[in-house]
Design an enzyme around this catalytic site. Structure first.
Site: not given
Length: 257
Positions: A129-131
């Site tokens: 998950l790129d946040v």
């Protein structure tokens, strides 16, 4: 005995090893196969290889490159990029890769996580998950396609969804910290560690071994991944593949016990 893991993360673009800053400005830093050979010699705990173009270009994984990486790699290998079907995942694991990394495909079709977990085992399914910190609000936003597409739903709901779907591990990648080498977002790491029962790896921001130690101090048993730290050296960011020696590594990973 379970230990925190120190994990080099290699980004691949057009067959070459690159490094980015905040998901932009990719800089060519060498050949990924040569990097794998060096990390073998340095006895890295694990290796993550992400093809950053496959999803955005709508192409399938480069199975030839994956096979070459798997043959050379003597540590557990996680590969991500362009995986959209259980058949692709099965083929990649058959080449000798221990873990499959999913991001955009899992968010678009969460059932894919369950399908692949049923095929190759939950322990082999990693969701990345790129946040990014929001302009307003407290919960982190999640993005796909190299940070260009914002995902509906917050980080917490996605973590719960993928845990329920059978993911075996989460990698939380900070877009804001990517390539900046100014330290991990420890508040983000602590929040995620407290939110899920799954093994968690944090990526984005490590600029020193002290940064890794600080992450383990704050979160305990965790994966500490880094890219720039292990491919650059010095203030001028000269390309040099490096990794802590066994004594340094033991001093760091035992801090979170």
């Amino acid at each position: 005995m379970l230990r925190s893991r120190i994990i080099p993360c290699l980004l691949v673009s057009d067959g070459g090893l690159v490094k980015t800053q905040r998901f932009g400005e990719p800089k060519y830093v060498g050949d990924p196969i040569n990097a794998v050979k060096i990390f073998n010699e340095k006895e890295a705990d694990e290796l993550v290889v992400l093809d950053i173009d496959a999803t955005s270009q709508g192409r399938q994984p480069d199975f030839t490159m994956i096979s070459q990486l798997a043959v050379e790699c003597r540590m557990p290998l996680c590969y991500g990029g362009g995986i959209t079907t259980r058949e692709q995942a099965k083929r990649i694991v058959g080449l000798g890769v221990e873990k499959i990394s999913l991001s955009a495909a899992a968010i678009a079709n969460p059932a894919l996580v369950t399908e692949i977990a049923d095929e190759v085992g939950s322990q082999s399914v990693v969701v990345v998950l790129d946040v990014k910190k929001p302009v307003f609000g407290k919960e982190f936003d999640v993005y796909t396609h190299n940070g260009s597409k914002k995902v509906r739903g917050g980080l917490n709901s996605l973590i719960a969804e993928f845990e329920r779907r059978g993911a075996g591990e989460l990698v939380i990648n900070s877009i804001d910290r990517d390539g900046m080498m100014k330290g991990y977002d420890l508040n983000l790491a602590e929040h995620v560690r407290a939110t899920t029962r799954l093994p968690v790896t944090i990526l984005g921001g490590a600029g020193s071994l002290e940064d890794i130690g600080a992450l383990i101090d704050r979160c305990g048993l965790i994966g500490a991944a880094a890219g720039s730290l292990f491919v650059f050296k010095g203030n001028y960011r000269a390309v040099l593949i490096n990794y802590p020696n066994p004594i340094q590594k033991d001093e760091i990973v035992l801090r979170g016990k």
